[in-house]
Design a protein around this motif. Structure first.
Motif, PDB file in Angstrom:
ATOM      1  N   ASP A 121      30.350  -8.533 -29.222  1.00 13.25           N
ATOM      2  CA  ASP A 121      29.217  -7.444 -29.912  1.00 13.25           C
ATOM      3  C   ASP A 121      27.787  -8.008 -29.801  1.00 13.25           C
ATOM      4  OD1 ASP A 121      30.841  -5.257 -29.937  1.00 13.25           O
ATOM      5  OD2 ASP A 121      31.422  -5.471 -32.099  1.00 13.25           O
ATOM      6  N   GLY A 122      26.994  -7.155 -29.635  1.00 12.07           N
ATOM      7  CA  GLY A 122      25.570  -7.482 -29.380  1.00 12.07           C
ATOM      8  C   GLY A 122      25.106  -8.317 -28.125  1.00 12.07           C
ATOM      9  N   PHE A 123      26.244  -8.253 -27.245  1.00 10.58           N
ATOM     10  CA  PHE A 123      25.781  -8.996 -25.846  1.00 10.58           C
ATOM     11  C   PHE A 123      24.457  -8.390 -25.309  1.00 10.58           C
ATOM     12  CE2 PHE A 123      28.052  -5.450 -24.243  1.00 10.58           C
ATOM     13  CZ  PHE A 123      27.689  -5.393 -23.041  1.00 10.58           C
ATOM     14  N   THR A 124      23.732  -8.916 -24.659  1.00 10.72           N
ATOM     15  CA  THR A 124      22.627  -8.636 -23.891  1.00 10.72           C
ATOM     16  C   THR A 124      22.899  -7.903 -22.320  1.00 10.72           C
ATOM     17  OG1 THR A 124      21.801 -10.794 -23.014  1.00 10.72           O
ATOM     18  CG2 THR A 124      20.808  -9.900 -25.136  1.00 10.72           C
ATOM     19  N   GLN A 125      22.847  -6.865 -21.981  1.00  8.59           N
ATOM     20  CA  GLN A 125      23.290  -6.246 -20.877  1.00  8.59           C
ATOM     21  C   GLN A 125      22.462  -6.941 -19.687  1.00  8.59           C
ATOM     22  OE1 GLN A 125      22.820  -2.057 -20.822  1.00  8.59           O
ATOM     23  NE2 GLN A 125      25.198  -1.714 -21.459  1.00  8.59           N
ATOM     24  N   ASP A 174      39.496  -7.160 -29.283  1.00  5.12           N
ATOM     25  CA  ASP A 174      40.492  -6.074 -29.486  1.00  5.12           C
ATOM     26  C   ASP A 174      40.753  -5.171 -28.059  1.00  5.12           C
ATOM     27  OD1 ASP A 174      38.362  -4.799 -29.626  1.00  5.12           O
ATOM     28  OD2 ASP A 174      38.289  -4.192 -31.752  1.00  5.12           O
ATOM     29  N   GLY A 175      40.111  -5.269 -27.027  1.00  2.00           N
ATOM     30  CA  GLY A 175      40.350  -4.346 -26.126  1.00  2.00           C
ATOM     31  C   GLY A 175      39.553  -3.098 -26.086  1.00  2.00           C
ATOM     32  N   GLN A 176      38.599  -3.024 -27.152  1.00  2.00           N
ATOM     33  CA  GLN A 176      37.788  -1.866 -27.465  1.00  2.00           C
ATOM     34  C   GLN A 176      36.407  -2.015 -26.861  1.00  2.00           C
ATOM     35  OE1 GLN A 176      38.814   1.145 -28.985  1.00  2.00           O
ATOM     36  NE2 GLN A 176      40.655  -0.228 -28.781  1.00  2.00           N
ATOM     37  N   PRO A 177      35.821  -1.003 -26.322  1.00  2.00           N
ATOM     38  CA  PRO A 177      34.461  -1.157 -25.699  1.00  2.00           C
ATOM     39  C   PRO A 177      33.548  -2.001 -26.801  1.00  2.00           C
ATOM     40  CG  PRO A 177      35.125   1.174 -26.014  1.00  2.00           C
ATOM     41  CD  PRO A 177      36.076   0.303 -26.646  1.00  2.00           C
ATOM     42  N   ALA A 178      32.780  -2.904 -25.869  1.00  2.00           N
ATOM     43  CA  ALA A 178      31.802  -3.955 -26.556  1.00  2.00           C
ATOM     44  C   ALA A 178      30.565  -3.098 -26.829  1.00  2.00           C
ATOM     45  CB  ALA A 178      31.702  -5.024 -25.660  1.00  2.00           C
ATOM     46  N   LEU A 179      29.873  -3.135 -27.719  1.00  2.00           N
ATOM     47  CA  LEU A 179      28.575  -2.772 -28.359  1.00  2.00           C
ATOM     48  C   LEU A 179      27.563  -3.799 -27.688  1.00  2.00           C
ATOM     49  CD1 LEU A 179      26.954  -0.450 -29.564  1.00  2.00           C
ATOM     50  CD2 LEU A 179      27.126  -1.708 -31.601  1.00  2.00           C
ATOM     51  N   SER A 180      26.691  -3.276 -26.978  1.00  2.00           N
ATOM     52  CA  SER A 180      25.514  -4.031 -26.528  1.00  2.00           C
ATOM     53  C   SER A 180      24.154  -4.127 -27.411  1.00  2.00           C
ATOM     54  CB  SER A 180      25.195  -3.857 -25.020  1.00  2.00           C
ATOM     55  OG  SER A 180      24.503  -2.408 -25.053  1.00  2.00           O
ATOM     56  N   LEU A 215      30.166  -0.773 -23.415  1.00  2.00           N
ATOM     57  CA  LEU A 215      31.193  -1.000 -22.227  1.00  2.00           C
ATOM     58  C   LEU A 215      32.520  -1.213 -22.390  1.00  2.00           C
ATOM     59  CD1 LEU A 215      30.218  -1.633 -19.224  1.00  2.00           C
ATOM     60  CD2 LEU A 215      30.152  -4.103 -19.739  1.00  2.00           C
ATOM     61  N   MET A 216      33.077  -0.513 -21.495  1.00  2.00           N
ATOM     62  CA  MET A 216      34.858  -0.483 -21.477  1.00  2.00           C
ATOM     63  C   MET A 216      35.148  -1.789 -21.163  1.00  2.00           C
ATOM     64  SD  MET A 216      35.522   2.479 -22.495  1.00  2.00           S
ATOM     65  CE  MET A 216      37.055   2.823 -22.133  1.00  2.00           C
ATOM     66  N   ALA A 217      36.410  -2.102 -21.950  1.00  2.00           N
ATOM     67  CA  ALA A 217      36.975  -3.472 -21.383  1.00  2.00           C
ATOM     68  C   ALA A 217      38.280  -3.197 -20.676  1.00  2.00           C
ATOM     69  CB  ALA A 217      37.587  -4.260 -22.982  1.00  2.00           C
ATOM     70  N   ASP A 218      38.597  -4.033 -19.793  1.00  2.00           N
ATOM     71  CA  ASP A 218      39.871  -4.151 -19.281  1.00  2.00           C
ATOM     72  C   ASP A 218      40.934  -4.672 -20.067  1.00  2.00           C
ATOM     73  OD1 ASP A 218      38.620  -3.201 -16.524  1.00  2.00           O
ATOM     74  OD2 ASP A 218      37.805  -5.206 -16.539  1.00  2.00           O
ATOM     75  N   ALA A 219      40.891  -5.490 -20.940  1.00  2.00           N
ATOM     76  CA  ALA A 219      41.963  -6.189 -21.759  1.00  2.00           C
ATOM     77  C   ALA A 219      41.421  -6.445 -23.047  1.00  2.00           C
ATOM     78  CB  ALA A 219      42.634  -7.159 -20.837  1.00  2.00           C
ATOM     79  N   ALA A 220      42.415  -6.915 -23.754  1.00  2.00           N
ATOM     80  CA  ALA A 220      41.952  -7.767 -25.072  1.00  2.00           C
ATOM     81  C   ALA A 220      42.415  -9.079 -24.926  1.00  2.00           C
ATOM     82  CB  ALA A 220      42.993  -6.992 -26.064  1.00  2.00           C
ATOM     83  N   LEU A 221      41.861  -9.692 -25.860  1.00  2.00           N
ATOM     84  CA  LEU A 221      41.889 -11.164 -25.822  1.00  2.00           C
ATOM     85  C   LEU A 221      43.206 -11.844 -25.734  1.00  2.00           C
ATOM     86  CD1 LEU A 221      40.438 -14.009 -25.836  1.00  2.00           C
ATOM     87  CD2 LEU A 221      40.358 -13.824 -28.430  1.00  2.00           C
ATOM     88  N   THR A 222      43.936 -11.166 -26.770  1.00  2.00           N
ATOM     89  CA  THR A 222      45.401 -11.672 -26.463  1.00  2.00           C
ATOM     90  C   THR A 222      46.353 -11.473 -25.263  1.00  2.00           C
ATOM     91  OG1 THR A 222      45.619 -10.657 -28.958  1.00  2.00           O
ATOM     92  CG2 THR A 222      47.957 -11.108 -27.843  1.00  2.00           C
ATOM     93  N   SER A 223      46.117 -10.558 -24.571  1.00  2.00           N
ATOM     94  CA  SER A 223      46.703 -10.555 -23.387  1.00  2.00           C
ATOM     95  C   SER A 223      46.298 -11.677 -22.360  1.00  2.00           C
ATOM     96  CB  SER A 223      46.547  -9.092 -22.691  1.00  2.00           C
ATOM     97  OG  SER A 223      45.234  -8.773 -22.298  1.00  2.00           O
TER      98      SER A 223
END
Length: 349
Positions: free
Chosen positions: A17-21, A51-57, A63-71
């Protein structure tokens, strides 16, 4: 066209979260353009969040995610595991995350290449994958990062490649670093064509500076003055006395005083203090170090002396600066954008 690698490669981009695009898309575009040059999908990628939820930039977009860290962690032993994991951060220092750091350690033991962009380096450092390794740290993060992770070989460069470890300060530099990956995989001809498509006429090499040269930053070309300022910048925690600087320049103290007042419009003592306060300001807004430790790291004899000098220059106390930064980082953004930073203005006169 000579190609050094014909087997496709898969990347996992882990977005904090908070990543720079800017940094994230710069890296991704180098891979996409390489696919365009080849006319086939040599590089593939997926987007991962905790958690597989969209990341807030950092700009407030999600930005939509393809998967969660666990998988992804469960699939580290599978044939389709990634060739490289890229941890994408931003200006903010990410919180500790045992789950993500454990995943990075497992990936490292599994001989998967790891990359870190901007603030994502903190996750790599906490996981221990940077111990004893060269890494490129953004100049804003550098004071705090080097204080926290002294076992790393932190450098203020655009990007560093240390075997299968790739680190980048952010900004435009991820494009340069990933273009180097493309060149190593597919050859210089492909990398050159990617540059042409991106209208990039110069690509930085690993280890190049990330900031403007000192001459450009301070607007001077006096070699003696530049040498003195470089000595000051290299000795912020243990400030040099002016008498210890003069022998290397061949000038007397009085001559140095006149030189600074003519070129910099202030005394060398005042300019040196400004450099130390600027570093202290970076530590206040980019670290959780106690004020006393920041004072010591910036060459002040006591926290009270530091606080008084800081307030005289910035117009507020170090504690107030930190509180303003913490308030700014609270999750109150909307997707329409990010509010302005409530930070003091430095009085440099």
């Amino acid at each position: 066209m000579q190609q050094a690698c014909t087997q496709g490669r898969r990347f996992t981009f882990y977005l904090l979260d908070g990543f720079t695009q800017h940094a994230f898309t710069s890296a991704l575009e180098a891979l996409r353009l390489a696919n365009d040059v080849l006319g086939r999908r040599h590089y593939s990628w997926q987007i991962l969040t905790r958690d597989g939820q969209p990341a807030l930039s950092s700009c407030g977009m999600r930005l939509m995610a393809d998967a969660a860290l666990t998988s992804e962690r469960d699939g580290l032993q599978q044939p389709e595991r990634p060739h490289m994991i890229v941890v994408c951060g931003g200006r903010a220092i990410p919180p500790a995350d045992g789950k993500a750091e454990g995943w990075l350690r497992l990936s490292r033991r599994g001989s998967i290449a790891i990359a870190g962009l901007a603030g994502g380096l903190y996750s790599l450092a906490r996981a221990g994958v940077l111990d004893g390794r060269r890494c490129a740290v953004h100049w804003e993060h550098f004071p705090d990062f080097s204080e926290r992770f002294f076992t790393t070989k932190a450098r203020q460069t655009a990007f560093e490649i240390d075997s299968d470890l790739y680190t980048c300060a952010g900004g435009n530099a991820p494009f340069d670093m990933f273009l180097r990956i493309v060149e190593d995989d597919l050859g210089r001809d492909v990398a050159n064509r990617v540059c042409e498509l991106a209208l990039s006429e110069r690509v930085r090499s690993a280890g190049e500076r990330q900031r403007l040269p000192l001459q450009a930053r301070v607007g001077i070309d006096n070699r003696v003055l530049i040498d003195i300022i470089e000595q000051m910048e290299a000795n912020l925690a243990d400030p040099l006395k002016l008498a210890h600087i003069t022998p290397t320049t061949g000038l007397s103290r009085r001559q140095i005083e006149r030189l600074f007042r003519r070129e910099m419009r202030r005394s060398p003592k005042r300019y040196y203090l400004q450099l130390r306060l600027e570093r202290a300001h970076l530590l206040l807004v980019n670290s959780s170090l106690p004020v006393f430790e920041i004072a010591v790291a910036c060459g002040f004899s006591s926290a009270s002396h530091f606080s008084r000098t800081y307030r005289e220059t910035y117009g507020c106390t170090p504690q107030r600066t930190r509180l303003a930064e913490l308030a700014h980082r609270r999750p109150s953004r909307s997707t329409s954008g990010e509010p302005g930073r409530v930070l003091p203005d430095m009085k440099v006169a």
